[in-house]
Write an enzyme that holds these catalytic residues in place. Structure first.
Site, PDB file in Angstrom:
ATOM      1  N   CYS A   1      -0.208  -0.603   0.213  1.00  0.00           N
ATOM      2  CA  CYS A   1      -0.018   0.660  -0.520  1.00  0.00           C
ATOM      3  C   CYS A   1       0.901   0.448  -1.737  1.00  0.00           C
ATOM      4  CB  CYS A   1       0.485   1.753   0.419  1.00  0.00           C
ATOM      5  SG  CYS A   1       0.257   3.418  -0.258  1.00  0.00           S
TER       6      CYS A   1
ATOM      7  N   HIS B   1      -3.426   1.671   4.641  1.00  0.00           N
ATOM      8  CA  HIS B   1      -2.373   1.294   5.590  1.00  0.00           C
ATOM      9  C   HIS B   1      -2.971   0.711   6.868  1.00  0.00           C
ATOM     10  CE1 HIS B   1       1.307   2.937   3.717  1.00  0.00           C
ATOM     11  NE2 HIS B   1       0.505   3.831   3.183  1.00  0.00           N
TER      12      HIS B   1
ATOM     13  N   GLU C   1      -1.483  -0.884   9.034  1.00  0.00           N
ATOM     14  CA  GLU C   1      -0.481  -0.847  10.114  1.00  0.00           C
ATOM     15  C   GLU C   1      -0.293   0.555  10.705  1.00  0.00           C
ATOM     16  OE1 GLU C   1       1.994   0.691   6.724  1.00  0.00           O
ATOM     17  OE2 GLU C   1       0.145  -0.427   7.005  1.00  0.00           O
TER      18      GLU C   1
END
Length: 249
Positions: A102, A195, A197
């Site tokens: 990001c 993202h 994660e």
């Protein structure tokens, strides 16, 4: 018997821990290590947003770095952002692996000579399908990975984007919202706009915080949450891509 030294990675954390992530996960550091780390590795945390940086003389001891997302603008001129750009230029020159997520994807692009700015289409929050570019150059890191689907869903939460990749970079993925969802430089730089994660609960909480801070409107927040209920990100596949990149498999 040959003993291999443990692999060592650094997380360059460009955001402060939210109360929610602290309470549920013990901080963003744990979220990243759970997603990208493996048994027997050492991970170090550098809160770059608070001015904590790795020692420049120690960089050669690392196998790779991950740059996190951030509420700050990657094109901002805060001192820590300029210092981060210098660090990323150094890591690029040393050809040490860097994975940018990001804000990390955007600041990596800026540091290496590309252009970033506000997204022309406004906020992107939710689960988005990104398409992998079909004809990648044979030298591309991604052309060497088997079993990558033609498209993958990922959690997105950004209002900035990459406008132009650095010279020598290759765009790997795009979406109907964002022209540069992923880019690589050689096999040591990988930027991902989404993202990999994030879990859905982290995004739900983030939507609430953006709403409370008047960053987004109620209707927008409700639509984003409704979309989240119906879609699932391909987290396992993203984690595999990121781990394989960091560990050179």
């Amino acid at each position: 018997m040959k003993v291999t030294a443990e692999k060592r990675y650094g997380l360059l954390l460009a955001a402060r821990d939210s109360d929610y992530v602290k309470k549920v996960y013990g901080g963003y550091f744990n979220v990243f290590v759970a997603a990208f780390g493996e048994e027997g590795e050492r991970w170090d945390l550098f809160r770059v947003v608070e001015g904590e940086f790795p020692d420049m003389n120690e960089l050669h001891k690392y196998d790779g770095f991950v740059v996190s997302g951030s509420p700050y603008d990657a094109y901002g001129n805060d001192f820590w952002i300029l210092k981060l750009c210098f660090l990323l230029q150094t890591l690029d020159a040393m050809e040490i692996k860097v994975l940018g997520i990001c804000f990390g994807h955007q600041v990596l692009c800026r540091a290496l000579g590309g252009k970033v700015g506000k997204a022309y289409t406004g906020w992107d929050i939710g689960v988005r399908k990104v398409k992998i570019v079909k004809d990648l150059s044979p030298s591309s890191y991604f052309s060497k990975i088997s079993e990558i689907p033609a498209s993958l869903s990922i959690i997105e939460c950004h209002q900035d984007e990459v406008w132009e990749v650095p010279v020598g970079a290759e765009v790997i993925a795009f979406s109907d919202k964002t022209g540069v969802e992923m880019f690589t430089i050689g096999d040591h730089v990988l930027g991902i706009q989404g993202h990999p994660e994030y879990t859905k609960d982290i995004l739900y909480n983030l939507i609430d915080r953006l709403l409370n801070n008047n960053c987004i409107q109620v209707e927008f927040a409700e639509n984003a949450k409704f979309g989240l209920e119906k879609a699932e990100p391909d987290r396992k596949c993203w984690e595999r891509i990121c781990r394989n990149f960091l560990k050179s498999r």
